[in-house]
Structure formats: structure tokens, C-alpha cells
Design an enzyme around this catalytic site. Structure first.
Site, mmCIF file in Angstrom:
data_model
loop_
_atom_site.group_PDB
_atom_site.id
_atom_site.type_symbol
_atom_site.label_atom_id
_atom_site.label_comp_id
_atom_site.label_asym_id
_atom_site.label_seq_id
_atom_site.Cartn_x
_atom_site.Cartn_y
_atom_site.Cartn_z
ATOM 1 N N LYS A 53 -12.719 -2.223 7.168
ATOM 2 C CA LYS A 53 -11.909 -3.064 8.054
ATOM 3 C C LYS A 53 -12.537 -3.097 9.452
ATOM 4 O O LYS A 53 -13.052 -4.114 9.883
ATOM 5 C CB LYS A 53 -10.481 -2.521 8.147
ATOM 6 C CG LYS A 53 -9.868 -2.085 6.836
ATOM 7 C CD LYS A 53 -9.532 -3.234 5.926
ATOM 8 C CE LYS A 53 -8.754 -2.760 4.710
ATOM 9 N NZ LYS A 53 -8.392 -3.829 3.790
ATOM 10 N N TRP B 243 0.824 -1.213 0.000
ATOM 11 C CA TRP B 243 0.000 0.000 0.000
ATOM 12 C C TRP B 243 0.854 1.258 0.000
ATOM 13 O O TRP B 243 0.499 2.263 -0.625
ATOM 14 C CB TRP B 243 -0.990 -0.026 1.159
ATOM 15 C CG TRP B 243 -2.005 -1.102 0.961
ATOM 16 C CD1 TRP B 243 -2.141 -2.268 1.639
ATOM 17 C CD2 TRP B 243 -3.024 -1.124 -0.066
ATOM 18 N NE1 TRP B 243 -3.160 -3.027 1.110
ATOM 19 C CE2 TRP B 243 -3.725 -2.347 0.072
ATOM 20 C CE3 TRP B 243 -3.390 -0.235 -1.081
ATOM 21 C CZ2 TRP B 243 -4.779 -2.701 -0.775
ATOM 22 C CZ3 TRP B 243 -4.447 -0.592 -1.920
ATOM 23 C CH2 TRP B 243 -5.123 -1.803 -1.768
ATOM 24 N N ASP C 100 -2.104 6.676 5.931
ATOM 25 C CA ASP C 100 -3.158 5.784 5.440
ATOM 26 C C ASP C 100 -3.410 4.777 6.557
ATOM 27 O O ASP C 100 -2.712 3.786 6.698
ATOM 28 C CB ASP C 100 -2.697 5.073 4.173
ATOM 29 C CG ASP C 100 -3.680 4.002 3.703
ATOM 30 O OD1 ASP C 100 -4.737 3.825 4.347
ATOM 31 O OD2 ASP C 100 -3.373 3.323 2.705
#
Length: 364
Positions: free
Chosen positions: A200, A102, A176
Site C-alpha cells: 500500500k 478484513w 492490522d
């Protein structure tokens, strides 16, 4: 219905109580005669939902008034572009810490808009650790420093927040925080901006949350689309266009659930216990292996491999027969991955550990 434990990395398991309440309110929200999915985002019914979501989020995290909360579409991946578009503020470069897949995606997108300084990287060890800050090389002229506190794919997590006090006081810290958001207390004042996909710990896919310090708004790159301007969304209370209304509603139910559970400090204790149970088992056998440095292991995403990779499919098939699903590792790293977010109960992790011990015994 057969009970299952869903270890998916996202979209992920939601609290049963939340799903039950959503079911009960599906056709008629609080006597309105409408489903939340049918409501006008500017109607008083949904406006009351949105206001409560923001109020509960501010309360649980402790978000001061000089931070704006934006409820957006586009996933966390859209923020890879929106961050440089909004935060470069006339500067030509930004610093990024590279700790996995990511981080790499964020870096690749940022390079479209500025020079990217790689302040630190763990690619030399296949992204299995967090580079200590005393080895970082941050460009002092960078507009901001971006990092990924938890790499969902690789299972590497920072257990500390980078300290930028020795650098340019105008350099905000950007994160993030998708896969750890709402899993532990967070000192938001250490950051200029954080962003998170909801799927999540916070809600269903389709909602992205951005929390940004007010003074960072209002100076975008030339040519930035209106919908990519944080200030436009902040000035319109996330109602410039139709926001993801139903995901916001579900996120609100999750926040109510978190408050009943004792808030983020209580949730952190549970998450520590779940992670310890699984890692302790991994560390007491050579049948399984976790590649991540012990000091940097994720509480949310636990990758592991089997000593004999030819048993992978057998492991997954037998796990599924026990109601343990979505354990296959990401295609880029292979092996297995157990994501144990807020809504995964301790009993689910215990069931997984029990199965893993039995499987190891049967195939040693």
C-alpha cells in the site's frame, strides 16, 4: 509513455523516484556486479540493505529497542493465524472489533484457535462507521484486543487509537495496519503488535512487516509450526529462512524517499490535503455519494457510488481514457474506490476531481 494515475488499492502506486532508482540499480547494485534479486540473503551486500531498512524504519516511526521488527512473507492474511498462535499465551479467548471485510477475515481465522469475543461491530450499518469505544464490550480475560485501523475495502478509518488502560494491563493492543502504515505518525508504544502488508504505502507485494513488543514473544500454542513462531524470526533477525529480499530493498528505497519528503508528519499533511480535496467534491454534489460516516472516513481509500449505477461502466471507461485507472470498487461493495496512498501525488487527485466534475455535468 502516456502518464497515468493509478488508484489501485494494492498492489498500489509506488513513488516514481523509487522506481527510477530501482531501474538504475537493477543490474548492478552499488558496484557489486549483482542485482539485489541475485544476492545471498546472508551476504554482506544484502545484510547491509536489511540493516538500513530496519534502522530507517525505527527512525521514521520512533520504534524503541524493546520492539522487534520482523520482515516476513505470507501477506498480512498469514498474521490472522500467527497472532493467536503467538499471543494467546495460555488464555482461551481474544477480543476483536469488527469494522469490515478484513476484520471479518481475521475473526474467522482466530476462531480456529480460540474463543472470539466481538467487542464491537458496525455490521448493523453495513460497516460504514467506527463504533465508539464507550459502547465496546471487551472480555477482561481476553489475551489481546485486535482491530483494523483502516478497512481498505469499505473506506472506514479510526482517527483514534483504542485506550486499554482501564483494562487488564497485560492485554496488548493488536492492529492490522496494512493500508495506513507509514501514512502518518504512529505511537508504537500504544500497541503490543502491529502488522502490515507492504503493498500500500511501503513497497511491493510479497513483504509483510510485524512490529512486536519483546515481552510478548516465546509462548506459542502447542503445535505451532516453526515458521509461524515470531521468536524464531526475531532471534534470527528475520533470516531464519530467505526473507523477501527484493521487496525489502524496494521498501528501503521508499523509506529513503519518505525521509527526503520530511518524514511521516509531512506525509500526513499531504495525505490530509488529498483526502480533503476528494471528499469536498463528493460532499458538494448529489451525483456522487460516499457511504461512510464523515467522522470515520479513510484518508487512504475513498469509496463512492454514482447516483445512477447504470453509468458505472461508462464512468470507468472514460476515466481510463483520461489516464485514471483502477477506480472500480471492490466486488463485495460495488461502486467506485479511489485509493490515494503516499505515492499518489496531489495532482493525481486533482485530475480525478476534475474528471468527476465534468462527468457529473455531462450526465446530470
Amino acid at each position: 509513455m502516456e502518464h497515468i494515475y493509478n488508484f489501485s488499492a494494492g498492489p498500489a502506486v509506488l513513488p516514481v523516484e523509487v522506481l527510477q532508482q530501482a531501474r538504475d540499480e537493477m543490474l548492478d547494485w552499488h558496484g557489486s556486479g549483482m542485482s539485489v534479486m541475485e544476492m545471498s540473503h546472508r551476504g554482506k551486500e544484502f545484510m547491509s540493505i536489511a540493516a538500513k531498512v530496519e534502522a530507517d524504519l525505527r527512525e521514521l516511526i520512533g520504534i524503541p529497542g524493546n520492539y522487534k521488527i520482523l520482515f516476513l512473507s505470507g501477506g498480512a492474511s498469514s498474521q490472522f493465524a500467527m497472532v493467536p498462535m503467538n499471543l494467546l499465551r495460555g488464555k482461551k479467548s481474544a477480543s476483536y472489533v469488527n469494522t469490515g471485510e478484513w476484520s471479518k477475515k481475521a475473526i474467522k481465522e482466530a476462531k480456529r484457535y480460540c474463543t472470539v469475543n466481538i467487542a464491537a461491530s458496525s455490521e448493523d450499518a453495513n460497516f460504514t462507521y467506527v463504533p465508539p469505544q464507550d459502547r465496546w464490550n471487551i472480555d477482561p480475560d481476553a489475551a489481546y484486543l485486535h482491530y483494523t485501523p483502516n478497512e481498505t475495502i469499505g473506506g472506514v478509518e479510526f482517527n483514534w487509537i483504542p485506550d486499554l488502560t482501564c483494562l487488564n494491563a497485560d492485554m496488548p493492543l493488536v492492529a492490522d495496519i496494512s493500508s495506513t502504515f507509514m501514512s502518518r505518525p504512529l505511537n508504537i508504544t500504544r500497541f503490543g503488535l502491529i502488522y502490515a502488508g507492504a503493498q500500500k504505502n511501503f513497497g511491493p507485494a510479497g513483504l509483510t512487516v510485524v512490529i512486536v513488543r519483546e515481552d510478548l514473544l516465546g509462548t506459542t500454542l502447542a503445535g505451532t509450526p516453526t515458521m509461524f513462531d515470531y521468536k524464531i524470526h526475531a532471534d534470527n533477525d528475520s533470516m531464519y529462512n530467505t526473507p523477501p529480499t527484493y521487496p525489502m530493498y524496494i521498501a528501503g528505497l521508499v523509506l529513503e524517499w519518505l525521509k527526503k519528503k520530511g518524514g511521516l508528519p509531512a506525509m500526513e499533511k499531504i495525505n490530509i490535503a488529498k483526502a480533503k480535496l476528494l471528499y469536498d467534491m463528493l460532499d458538494t454534489t448529489d451525483f456522487y455519494h460516499c457511504p461512510v460516516a464523515k467522522s470515520d472516513r479513510s484518508r487512504m481509500n475513498v469509496p463512492f457510488t454514482l447516483k445512477d449505477a447504470t453509468l458505472d461502466e461508462t464512468f470507468l471507461k472514460q476515466a481510463k481514457s483520461r489516464g485514471l485507472i483502477q477506480l472500480k470498487g471492490h466486488r463485495s461493495v460495488g461502486g467506485m474506490r479511489a485509493s490515494i496512498y503516499n505515492a499518489m501525488p496531489l495532482e493525481g487527485v486533482a485530475a480525478l476531481v476534475g474528471f468527476m466534475k465534468e462527468f457529473a455535468s455531462n450526465h446530470a
